[in-house]
Scaffold this motif. Structure first.
Motif, PDB file in Angstrom:
ATOM      1  N   VAL A 109       0.813  -1.220   0.057  1.00 31.64           N
ATOM      2  CA  VAL A 109      -0.060   0.116  -0.084  1.00 31.64           C
ATOM      3  C   VAL A 109       0.945   1.266   0.000  1.00 31.64           C
ATOM      4  CG1 VAL A 109      -1.943   1.313   1.181  1.00 31.64           C
ATOM      5  CG2 VAL A 109      -1.900  -1.227   1.272  1.00 31.64           C
ATOM      6  N   LYS A 110       1.913   1.115   0.635  1.00 38.92           N
ATOM      7  CA  LYS A 110       2.912   2.297   0.906  1.00 38.92           C
ATOM      8  C   LYS A 110       3.516   2.743  -0.547  1.00 38.92           C
ATOM      9  CE  LYS A 110       6.809   3.801   3.257  1.00 38.92           C
ATOM     10  NZ  LYS A 110       8.310   3.687   2.794  1.00 38.92           N
ATOM     11  N   ASP A 111       3.911   1.628  -1.199  1.00 42.72           N
ATOM     12  CA  ASP A 111       4.477   1.856  -2.360  1.00 42.72           C
ATOM     13  C   ASP A 111       3.546   2.492  -3.608  1.00 42.72           C
ATOM     14  OD1 ASP A 111       6.854   0.509  -1.732  1.00 42.72           O
ATOM     15  OD2 ASP A 111       6.085  -1.479  -2.691  1.00 42.72           O
ATOM     16  N   VAL A 112       2.154   2.047  -3.648  1.00 46.74           N
ATOM     17  CA  VAL A 112       1.224   2.390  -4.481  1.00 46.74           C
ATOM     18  C   VAL A 112       0.910   3.944  -3.926  1.00 46.74           C
ATOM     19  CG1 VAL A 112      -1.067   2.162  -5.133  1.00 46.74           C
ATOM     20  CG2 VAL A 112       0.227   0.242  -4.661  1.00 46.74           C
ATOM     21  N   HIS A 113       0.807   4.151  -2.500  1.00 44.99           N
ATOM     22  CA  HIS A 113       0.624   5.452  -2.170  1.00 44.99           C
ATOM     23  C   HIS A 113       1.659   6.436  -2.502  1.00 44.99           C
ATOM     24  CE1 HIS A 113       0.725   8.653   1.094  1.00 44.99           C
ATOM     25  NE2 HIS A 113      -0.491   8.681   0.621  1.00 44.99           N
ATOM     26  N   GLU A 114       2.804   6.182  -2.355  1.00 51.83           N
ATOM     27  CA  GLU A 114       3.882   7.188  -2.842  1.00 51.83           C
ATOM     28  C   GLU A 114       3.758   7.171  -4.235  1.00 51.83           C
ATOM     29  OE1 GLU A 114       7.401   5.252  -1.092  1.00 51.83           O
ATOM     30  OE2 GLU A 114       6.995   5.928   0.644  1.00 51.83           O
ATOM     31  N   THR A 115       3.584   6.266  -5.077  1.00 50.09           N
ATOM     32  CA  THR A 115       3.568   6.652  -6.598  1.00 50.09           C
ATOM     33  C   THR A 115       2.699   7.329  -7.080  1.00 50.09           C
ATOM     34  OG1 THR A 115       4.656   4.507  -6.788  1.00 50.09           O
ATOM     35  CG2 THR A 115       3.314   5.503  -8.748  1.00 50.09           C
TER      36      THR A 115
END
Length: 129
Positions: free
Chosen positions: A28-34
């Motif tokens: 989720v963190k990866d998607v959120h940052e992107t």
């Protein structure tokens, strides 16, 4: 072979799918940052959308690690092909020429795009029986 029915993703879900297609399996963190690099979006919003997408069967969730990893169920090309086919039937009554004419009249296509369309049509035509 029965065709799997894809529930049409919302605009926000499509944005998440694009991230997953480009990055591959992501937290989720990866998607959120992107996503956050191009527009403001809340972490909990991304989490909730991924949870909804898991229930819809659009993404899978690997729960082996503490940070769950999400992955698109279908590859980008298959999803795009199915969504385009659904739109072709629902909006244009199955007429590919209507779809192309409306798509091209809606905005100016570049010379490169037109050449690519010609190339694809030639390739498609060669494959016909």
């Amino acid at each position: 072979m029965k065709r799997e029915t894809l529930k049409a993703p919302t605009q926000s879900e499509l944005e998440i799918l694009h991230v997953l297609w480009e990055r591959g399996p992501s937290t989720v963190k990866d998607v959120h940052e992107t996503l956050g690099a191009s527009k403001p979006v809340g972490y909990t919003t991304v989490l909730k959308l991924l949870q909804i997408m898991t229930v819809k069967g659009t993404v899978t969730r690997n729960e082996h690690d503490r940070a769950h990893i999400y992955e698109a169920v279908l590859p980008a090309e298959r999803t795009k092909r199915q969504l385009a086919g659904d739109m072709l039937q629902k909006v244009f009554g199955g007429s590919a020429s209507e779809l192309v004419l409306h798509a091209l009249s809606g905005r100016k296509a570049s010379h490169e795009e037109i050449e690519e369309i010609r190339r694809l049509l030639d390739e498609y035509e060669r494959k016909l029986p």
